[in-house]
Design a protein around this motif. Structure first.
Motif, PDB file in Angstrom:
ATOM      1  N   LEU A 192      -5.041   2.427   5.523  1.00 12.10           N
ATOM      2  CA  LEU A 192      -6.068   3.147   6.275  1.00 12.10           C
ATOM      3  C   LEU A 192      -5.515   3.861   7.499  1.00 12.10           C
ATOM      4  CD1 LEU A 192      -8.969   0.521   6.133  1.00 12.10           C
ATOM      5  CD2 LEU A 192      -8.653   2.556   4.717  1.00 12.10           C
ATOM      6  N   GLY A 193      -4.247   3.681   7.807  1.00 10.43           N
ATOM      7  CA  GLY A 193      -3.637   4.346   8.948  1.00 10.43           C
ATOM      8  C   GLY A 193      -3.891   3.671  10.275  1.00 10.43           C
ATOM      9  N   LYS A 194      -4.349   2.424  10.300  1.00 11.45           N
ATOM     10  CA  LYS A 194      -4.632   1.716  11.549  1.00 11.45           C
ATOM     11  C   LYS A 194      -3.400   1.063  12.148  1.00 11.45           C
ATOM     12  CE  LYS A 194      -9.400   0.695  10.164  1.00 11.45           C
ATOM     13  NZ  LYS A 194     -10.410  -0.383   9.934  1.00 11.45           N
ATOM     14  N   SER A 195      -2.394   0.782  11.326  1.00 14.93           N
ATOM     15  CA  SER A 195      -1.188   0.123  11.825  1.00 14.93           C
ATOM     16  C   SER A 195      -0.007   0.545  10.966  1.00 14.93           C
ATOM     17  CB  SER A 195      -1.349  -1.408  11.796  1.00 14.93           C
ATOM     18  OG  SER A 195      -1.477  -1.860  10.459  1.00 14.93           O
ATOM     19  N   PRO A 196       1.209   0.482  11.499  1.00 14.69           N
ATOM     20  CA  PRO A 196       2.384   0.810  10.684  1.00 14.69           C
ATOM     21  C   PRO A 196       2.721  -0.326   9.732  1.00 14.69           C
ATOM     22  CG  PRO A 196       3.061   0.161  12.885  1.00 14.69           C
ATOM     23  CD  PRO A 196       1.553   0.202  12.907  1.00 14.69           C
ATOM     24  N   ALA A 197       3.678  -0.083   8.877  1.00 15.87           N
ATOM     25  CA  ALA A 197       4.125  -1.098   7.926  1.00 15.87           C
ATOM     26  C   ALA A 197       4.778  -2.258   8.666  1.00 15.87           C
ATOM     27  CB  ALA A 197       5.090  -0.496   6.918  1.00 15.87           C
ATOM     28  N   LEU A 198       4.678  -3.452   8.089  1.00 15.39           N
ATOM     29  CA  LEU A 198       5.220  -4.650   8.703  1.00 15.39           C
ATOM     30  C   LEU A 198       6.622  -4.911   8.164  1.00 15.39           C
ATOM     31  CD1 LEU A 198       2.044  -6.939   8.449  1.00 15.39           C
ATOM     32  CD2 LEU A 198       2.717  -5.385  10.307  1.00 15.39           C
ATOM     33  N   GLY A 216      18.565  -3.381  -0.995  1.00 16.41           N
ATOM     34  CA  GLY A 216      18.512  -4.785  -0.626  1.00 16.41           C
ATOM     35  C   GLY A 216      17.247  -5.164   0.106  1.00 16.41           C
ATOM     36  N   VAL A 217      16.149  -4.464  -0.117  1.00 19.26           N
ATOM     37  CA  VAL A 217      14.894  -4.698   0.600  1.00 19.26           C
ATOM     38  C   VAL A 217      13.827  -5.065  -0.422  1.00 19.26           C
ATOM     39  CG1 VAL A 217      13.133  -3.705   2.110  1.00 19.26           C
ATOM     40  CG2 VAL A 217      15.542  -3.089   2.417  1.00 19.26           C
ATOM     41  N   GLU A 218      13.011  -6.029  -0.105  1.00 19.01           N
ATOM     42  CA  GLU A 218      11.903  -6.424  -0.958  1.00 19.01           C
ATOM     43  C   GLU A 218      10.603  -5.959  -0.323  1.00 19.01           C
ATOM     44  OE1 GLU A 218      10.023 -10.386  -3.167  1.00 19.01           O
ATOM     45  OE2 GLU A 218      11.898 -10.495  -1.994  1.00 19.01           O
ATOM     46  N   ILE A 219       9.790  -5.212  -1.091  1.00 22.15           N
ATOM     47  CA  ILE A 219       8.526  -4.666  -0.601  1.00 22.15           C
ATOM     48  C   ILE A 219       7.386  -5.282  -1.397  1.00 22.15           C
ATOM     49  CG2 ILE A 219       8.711  -2.658  -2.125  1.00 22.15           C
ATOM     50  CD1 ILE A 219       7.240  -1.038   0.019  1.00 22.15           C
ATOM     51  N   ARG A 220       6.280  -5.568  -0.696  1.00 20.58           N
ATOM     52  CA  ARG A 220       5.109  -6.164  -1.311  1.00 20.58           C
ATOM     53  C   ARG A 220       3.853  -5.408  -0.880  1.00 20.58           C
ATOM     54  NH1 ARG A 220       5.381  -9.947  -5.527  1.00 20.58           N
ATOM     55  NH2 ARG A 220       7.419 -10.956  -5.370  1.00 20.58           N
ATOM     56  N   VAL A 237       9.401  -5.838   3.582  1.00 24.75           N
ATOM     57  CA  VAL A 237       8.395  -4.852   3.993  1.00 24.75           C
ATOM     58  C   VAL A 237       7.075  -5.260   3.355  1.00 24.75           C
ATOM     59  CG1 VAL A 237       7.688  -2.434   3.987  1.00 24.75           C
ATOM     60  CG2 VAL A 237      10.110  -3.021   4.158  1.00 24.75           C
ATOM     61  N   LEU A 238       5.991  -5.237   4.152  1.00 24.16           N
ATOM     62  CA  LEU A 238       4.665  -5.610   3.670  1.00 24.16           C
ATOM     63  C   LEU A 238       3.690  -4.468   3.950  1.00 24.16           C
ATOM     64  CD1 LEU A 238       2.823  -7.744   2.398  1.00 24.16           C
ATOM     65  CD2 LEU A 238       2.403  -8.638   4.717  1.00 24.16           C
ATOM     66  N   ILE A 239       2.947  -4.053   2.910  1.00 22.07           N
ATOM     67  CA  ILE A 239       1.938  -2.992   3.022  1.00 22.07           C
ATOM     68  C   ILE A 239       0.568  -3.653   2.901  1.00 22.07           C
ATOM     69  CG2 ILE A 239       1.099  -0.820   2.098  1.00 22.07           C
ATOM     70  CD1 ILE A 239       3.886  -0.650   3.277  1.00 22.07           C
ATOM     71  N   THR A 240      -0.227  -3.564   3.964  1.00 20.31           N
ATOM     72  CA  THR A 240      -1.552  -4.181   4.002  1.00 20.31           C
ATOM     73  C   THR A 240      -2.633  -3.110   3.976  1.00 20.31           C
ATOM     74  OG1 THR A 240      -1.534  -4.206   6.418  1.00 20.31           O
ATOM     75  CG2 THR A 240      -0.612  -6.138   5.286  1.00 20.31           C
ATOM     76  N   LEU A 297       2.382   7.372   2.054  1.00 15.96           N
ATOM     77  CA  LEU A 297       2.223   6.036   2.608  1.00 15.96           C
ATOM     78  C   LEU A 297       3.568   5.378   2.902  1.00 15.96           C
ATOM     79  CD1 LEU A 297       0.359   3.610   3.264  1.00 15.96           C
ATOM     80  CD2 LEU A 297       0.498   2.986   0.843  1.00 15.96           C
ATOM     81  N   LEU A 298       4.542   5.583   2.030  1.00 17.63           N
ATOM     82  CA  LEU A 298       5.850   4.926   2.176  1.00 17.63           C
ATOM     83  C   LEU A 298       6.890   5.818   2.834  1.00 17.63           C
ATOM     84  CD1 LEU A 298       6.072   3.153  -1.298  1.00 17.63           C
ATOM     85  CD2 LEU A 298       5.307   2.199   0.880  1.00 17.63           C
ATOM     86  N   LEU A 299       6.453   6.901   3.473  1.00 19.52           N
ATOM     87  CA  LEU A 299       7.416   7.791   4.122  1.00 19.52           C
ATOM     88  C   LEU A 299       8.137   7.092   5.270  1.00 19.52           C
ATOM     89  CD1 LEU A 299       8.694  10.578   4.508  1.00 19.52           C
ATOM     90  CD2 LEU A 299       6.716  11.182   5.932  1.00 19.52           C
ATOM     91  N   ASP A 300       7.387   6.449   6.174  1.00 22.57           N
ATOM     92  CA  ASP A 300       8.024   5.764   7.307  1.00 22.57           C
ATOM     93  C   ASP A 300       8.898   4.584   6.870  1.00 22.57           C
ATOM     94  OD1 ASP A 300       6.892   7.541   9.062  1.00 22.57           O
ATOM     95  OD2 ASP A 300       5.123   6.293   9.448  1.00 22.57           O
ATOM     96  N   PRO A 301       8.458   3.722   5.945  1.00 25.81           N
ATOM     97  CA  PRO A 301       9.382   2.656   5.503  1.00 25.81           C
ATOM     98  C   PRO A 301      10.655   3.195   4.859  1.00 25.81           C
ATOM     99  CG  PRO A 301       7.128   2.076   4.924  1.00 25.81           C
ATOM    100  CD  PRO A 301       7.088   3.484   5.428  1.00 25.81           C
ATOM    101  N   MET A 302      10.556   4.255   4.053  1.00 22.69           N
ATOM    102  CA  MET A 302      11.769   4.801   3.433  1.00 22.69           C
ATOM    103  C   MET A 302      12.682   5.459   4.462  1.00 22.69           C
ATOM    104  SD  MET A 302      10.521   6.305  -0.277  1.00 22.69           S
ATOM    105  CE  MET A 302       9.206   7.321   0.391  1.00 22.69           C
TER     106      MET A 302
END
Length: 499
Positions: free
Chosen positions: A468-474, A410-414, A460-463, A444-449
């Motif tokens: 680049l590892g500067k910030s976690p997923a939104l 039930g999650v939408e990722i972009r 969930v938004l991946i920027t 890259l998607l280990l923490d969101p999963m």
């Protein structure tokens, strides 16, 4: 007078030479009439090579030459099998003696059907005929060479879904010589029989794909004269007769799973006779004889180090002030210095496209094995544009897979456009082709999963900063859809301004 004589001599010599020259085939196959025949399927049921390439383009990126080679090989396999089986049926059903027609015979008189004695026939009336039908068209096995992650196995699996003949995929790393620990080469035919639903007639017209065939190269450096290379040259010797065409005996499924069926048509017939005791019906399996004369073999492998063999053959030694001197990295043996993953960066020239059979012999294959692979095609490494198309364009792309995976929760990722570009750049630097691209996506998607299933997260938004590892997923909770879409639009607008 002398010039006229020389001109006449040239004309006469040209006439004699033209009589001795043979520019066309001496024996030709007679054209087949366009009529309905039960043993020869209609042409409408065949997929043309262009249609096969168009189907492969939906799943595989690039590799145009390899697609053409495999599509032509599969199409010719269809045509060859139907032509050979039609000729086989014609020879089996043909009557060597011409019988009298029913119109010439008297209605009240029955013909005795008496044939003349063979020894009383004239020599010109007894042409030599083969005792068994000879195949009209010989098969052309294919060897596919390319770096890891370039799409060799994906091409085979995609073809297996679209073609109408049994298709089996085997791995050559587990093959050993008969009598040693490991799988015999007959296992690829047994898998083909399983793909044909245990129909030996269909299995004798299938396609066998053997991956990682470079692992059975002769290991001359690690073996001595007294030792036996059971996983290298021994496997090549075992594959020789099978690739050329021979009768292979394989074990079928136990008789307890499927009751014995009556004898069918074709050359593949169960070797076991009817069992008299019902007690043996549950223990003794069936044995099938599969004729591989009409089985197409497609072999593939990465062949790490083969580019060095080609480079040593192409580079000519020279001396002088303008001589081209190779660097230490280029002149060194790639088997000792090449990394595990092949880089995706395209070089100025693809050395694999200049492969000759002599290079494969130096690599560790016996000449008899290479001569049974007349068609050789190569795959080029994937570029950054190819990796981006693998992420977004093809059917079953990685972005669509992970989007569907998060959708089950039930999650939408972009993903933003800049983030996708950074993922492709990292994959190109890492190497490994499409497999390296999946590895980057997993990390890259280990923490969101990990976080999404245990929290009330809806978006969930991946920027670029996440890649680049500067910030976690939104993350955004349920009911914050407007904020999520606004953040995604801002990231896309920033990318347009940068361009």
């Amino acid at each position: 007078m002398l010039s006229r004589f020389s001109r006449t001599w040239r004309v006469r010599s040209f006439r004699v030479l033209s009589r001795n020259l043979q520019t066309q085939a001496q024996y030709d196959y007679p054209p087949r009439d366009d009529q309905d025949d039960g043993s020869f399927l209609p042409r409408s049921g065949l997929a043309t090579p262009r249609q096969l390439v168009r189907y492969l383009d939906e799943y595989v990126i690039g590799q145009e030459n390899a697609k053409k080679v495999l599509s032509v090989a599969v199409f010719n396999h269809y045509t060859r099998v139907r032509a050979n089986l039609a000729a086989f049926d014609d020879e089996n059903g043909a009557d060597p003696w011409v019988e009298a027609s029913a119109d010439d015979a008297h209605p009240s008189v029955t013909s005795a059907q008496i044939h003349p004695h063979p020894q009383r026939l004239l020599p010109h009336q007894l042409p030599l005929q083969p005792r068994q039908p000879v195949s009209l068209f010989e098969k052309s096995n294919v060897l596919v060479i390319g770096p890891t992650g370039s799409g060799k196995t994906l091409l085979a699996r995609t073809l297996a879904r679209v073609i109408d003949v049994p298709f089996s995929i085997s791995d050559a790393t587990s093959f050993t010589q008969a009598g040693y620990v490991g799988e015999d080469v007959d296992m690829c035919i047994q898998r083909l029989l399983q793909a044909a639903n245990w129909d030996p007639y269909r299995a004798s017209t299938g396609i066998v794909y053997i991956d990682e065939v470079d692992k059975i190269a002769r290991k001359s450096s690690s073996t001595t004269e007294s030792s036996r290379d059971v996983g290298g040259e021994g496997v090549q010797q075992a594959l020789l007769r099978m690739m050329e065409g021979s009768v292979v005996t394989v074990q079928g499924k136990p008789a307890s799973l499927d009751p014995p069926t009556p004898a069918g048509r074709g050359r593949g017939m169960p070797a076991t006779a009817q069992r008299k005791s019902p007690r043996n019906l549950w223990n003794k399996p069936d044995t099938f004889h599969i004729d591989t004369s009409n089985v197409l073999f497609i072999l593939s492998g990465a062949f790490v180090g083969l580019d060095t063999v080609v480079k040593r053959r192409v580079n000519k030694g020279s001396i002088g002030f303008t001589a081209t001197i190779a660097t230490k990295e280029e002149d060194s043996d790639s088997k000792g210095f090449m990394p595990f993953f092949t880089s995706n960066r395209r070089s100025s020239e693809n050395l694999l496209e200049m492969i000759e059979p002599a290079d494969l012999v130096k690599y560790g294959f016996i000449p008899e094995f290479i001569s049974r692979l007349p068609t050789i095609t190569t795959l080029s490494p994937l570029s950054t544009q190819d990796l981006r198309r693998i992420l977004t364009d093809v059917r079953g792309s990685l972005i669509s897979q992970y989007t569907a995976l998060f959708g089950y929760s039930g999650v939408e990722i972009r993903f933003t456009t800049i983030a996708i570009n950074q993922i492709c750049l990292r994959a190109a630097e890492r190497g490994g082709g499409a497999r390296g691209l999946r590895g980057i996506m997993e990390s890259l998607l280990l923490d969101p999963m990990y976080e999404v299933p245990s929290k009330n997260v809806r978006y969930v938004l991946i920027t670029e900063d996440v890649v680049l590892g500067k910030s976690p997923a939104l993350y955004w909770m349920r009911g914050d859809g407007s904020a999520f879409w606004a953040a995604w639009a801002d990231e896309e607008q920033r990318e347009i301004i940068q361009v």
